[in-house]
Motif scaffolding. Sequence first.
Motif, PDB file in Angstrom:
ATOM      1  N   GLN A  77      82.029 -42.755  33.668  1.00  0.00           N
ATOM      2  CA  GLN A  77      82.383 -42.213  34.977  1.00  0.00           C
ATOM      3  C   GLN A  77      81.729 -43.019  36.107  1.00  0.00           C
ATOM      4  N   ILE A  78      80.539 -43.531  35.866  1.00  0.00           N
ATOM      5  CA  ILE A  78      79.874 -44.376  36.864  1.00  0.00           C
ATOM      6  C   ILE A  78      80.701 -45.638  37.113  1.00  0.00           C
ATOM      7  N   ARG A  79      81.205 -46.227  36.042  1.00  0.00           N
ATOM      8  CA  ARG A  79      82.035 -47.434  36.181  1.00  0.00           C
ATOM      9  C   ARG A  79      83.305 -47.129  36.974  1.00  0.00           C
ATOM     10  N   ILE A  80      83.913 -46.001  36.654  1.00  0.00           N
ATOM     11  CA  ILE A  80      85.180 -45.634  37.295  1.00  0.00           C
ATOM     12  C   ILE A  80      84.999 -45.316  38.772  1.00  0.00           C
ATOM     13  N   SER A  81      83.870 -44.683  39.108  1.00  0.00           N
ATOM     14  CA  SER A  81      83.710 -44.106  40.452  1.00  0.00           C
ATOM     15  C   SER A  81      82.909 -44.933  41.440  1.00  0.00           C
ATOM     16  N   PHE A  82      82.460 -46.124  41.061  1.00  0.00           N
ATOM     17  CA  PHE A  82      81.525 -46.819  41.950  1.00  0.00           C
ATOM     18  C   PHE A  82      82.096 -47.074  43.338  1.00  0.00           C
ATOM     19  N   GLY A  83      83.357 -47.391  43.463  1.00  0.00           N
ATOM     20  CA  GLY A  83      83.936 -47.649  44.776  1.00  0.00           C
ATOM     21  C   GLY A  83      83.958 -46.438  45.684  1.00  0.00           C
ATOM     22  N   ASN A  84      83.837 -45.258  45.088  1.00  0.00           N
ATOM     23  CA  ASN A  84      83.806 -43.996  45.833  1.00  0.00           C
ATOM     24  C   ASN A  84      82.353 -43.524  45.881  1.00  0.00           C
ATOM     25  N   LYS A 142      78.920 -58.057  43.995  1.00  0.00           N
ATOM     26  CA  LYS A 142      77.756 -58.467  43.214  1.00  0.00           C
ATOM     27  C   LYS A 142      76.785 -57.318  43.026  1.00  0.00           C
ATOM     28  N   HIS A 143      76.532 -56.595  44.098  1.00  0.00           N
ATOM     29  CA  HIS A 143      75.592 -55.478  44.030  1.00  0.00           C
ATOM     30  C   HIS A 143      76.145 -54.366  43.140  1.00  0.00           C
ATOM     31  N   ALA A 144      77.446 -54.136  43.256  1.00  0.00           N
ATOM     32  CA  ALA A 144      78.090 -53.105  42.441  1.00  0.00           C
ATOM     33  C   ALA A 144      77.946 -53.421  40.962  1.00  0.00           C
ATOM     34  N   GLU A 145      78.207 -54.652  40.623  1.00  0.00           N
ATOM     35  CA  GLU A 145      78.112 -55.067  39.215  1.00  0.00           C
ATOM     36  C   GLU A 145      76.682 -54.960  38.711  1.00  0.00           C
ATOM     37  N   GLN A 146      75.727 -55.272  39.576  1.00  0.00           N
ATOM     38  CA  GLN A 146      74.318 -55.207  39.190  1.00  0.00           C
ATOM     39  C   GLN A 146      73.880 -53.777  38.893  1.00  0.00           C
ATOM     40  N   ILE A 147      74.243 -52.844  39.775  1.00  0.00           N
ATOM     41  CA  ILE A 147      73.875 -51.446  39.572  1.00  0.00           C
ATOM     42  C   ILE A 147      74.502 -50.890  38.300  1.00  0.00           C
ATOM     43  N   VAL A 148      75.784 -51.164  38.118  1.00  0.00           N
ATOM     44  CA  VAL A 148      76.478 -50.677  36.928  1.00  0.00           C
ATOM     45  C   VAL A 148      75.870 -51.294  35.671  1.00  0.00           C
ATOM     46  N   ASP A 149      75.530 -52.575  35.748  1.00  0.00           N
ATOM     47  CA  ASP A 149      74.949 -53.262  34.588  1.00  0.00           C
ATOM     48  C   ASP A 149      73.614 -52.654  34.192  1.00  0.00           C
ATOM     49  N   PHE A 150      72.775 -52.317  35.175  1.00  0.00           N
ATOM     50  CA  PHE A 150      71.485 -51.701  34.852  1.00  0.00           C
ATOM     51  C   PHE A 150      71.692 -50.354  34.163  1.00  0.00           C
ATOM     52  N   HIS A 151      72.639 -49.559  34.664  1.00  0.00           N
ATOM     53  CA  HIS A 151      72.925 -48.276  34.028  1.00  0.00           C
ATOM     54  C   HIS A 151      73.394 -48.476  32.589  1.00  0.00           C
ATOM     55  N   GLN A 152      74.217 -49.503  32.371  1.00  0.00           N
ATOM     56  CA  GLN A 152      74.710 -49.769  31.019  1.00  0.00           C
ATOM     57  C   GLN A 152      73.582 -50.183  30.085  1.00  0.00           C
ATOM     58  N   GLN A 153      72.689 -51.030  30.581  1.00  0.00           N
ATOM     59  CA  GLN A 153      71.563 -51.464  29.743  1.00  0.00           C
ATOM     60  C   GLN A 153      70.624 -50.302  29.422  1.00  0.00           C
ATOM     61  N   ASP A 191      63.420 -51.564  40.732  1.00  0.00           N
ATOM     62  CA  ASP A 191      62.945 -52.751  41.445  1.00  0.00           C
ATOM     63  C   ASP A 191      64.079 -53.433  42.202  1.00  0.00           C
ATOM     64  N   SER A 192      65.266 -53.407  41.629  1.00  0.00           N
ATOM     65  CA  SER A 192      66.408 -54.073  42.249  1.00  0.00           C
ATOM     66  C   SER A 192      67.206 -53.155  43.166  1.00  0.00           C
ATOM     67  N   ALA A 193      67.883 -52.184  42.575  1.00  0.00           N
ATOM     68  CA  ALA A 193      68.806 -51.333  43.346  1.00  0.00           C
ATOM     69  C   ALA A 193      68.087 -50.467  44.362  1.00  0.00           C
TER      70      ALA A 193
END
Length: 239
Positions: free
Chosen positions: A137-144, A194-205, A227-229
């Motif tokens: 759901q985080i991946r789907i909703s990031f733009g909102n 770039k920022h969107a991908e970074q936040i989603v990537d951290f959640h995935q990891q 530290d990042s987001a």
Amino acid sequence: MDMSLTATILEKTTLSEQVKTYILNLITEQKLNPGTEVPSEKQLIETLGVSRGVIREAFQSLSTLGVLDISSGKRPRVQTVNPTALGTIFHYSMATRQVSASQILELRCALEVNCAGLAAIHGTEQDFEQLREEMKQIRISFGNHQQFIIHDARFHLILASATNNPLYSLLLQALRASLEESIAAGLQAQDSQKHAEQIVDFHQQITDCVCARDAEGARKMMQAHFDSAINALINSSKI
């Protein structure tokens, strides 16, 4: 000022505090569980010999603290622990500039890093499945931004619940509630692919480490996420 009036106010306040202490001691001594009824107004009036107004004042005070549920028309019951009182404290601490949003974020970071590690150790397969679903759901909703904040909150609360320690959920809900608007503002300020991908990537990891029961990896990924987001939100000067 009329001194007799002052004395009356102080007397009532003292009586209310005494009734509040009596009820708290009763809950402790009788080991009353959430949902259990406490003595009614009538019973307390007869037992303690105080007025109905004093009893109601004590009930209201305990309700504000999150100790009693005093829903209209029902006998007061022991309240299930909730973050409302703590959330109010954090909110007004920020509103009166006694603490800053960045200080609250520092505290939240310390809690969440440990939370991720404990979730990897104590989480159940059901917890992990919920975490994976919220990750989708985080991946789907990031733009909102509004929907992202909702799913991000659920993601972190699933981790808190998976620690098997209810205090993590209590504290994280209270801390996050005071930062909702700031998080939204920060997301908008940092809105980039770039920022969107970074936040989603951290959640995935974080998800991958927790579900693999890699406690140390989960802690490291959560620390990196903050530290990042989160630091990006602080640097945006929106919080």
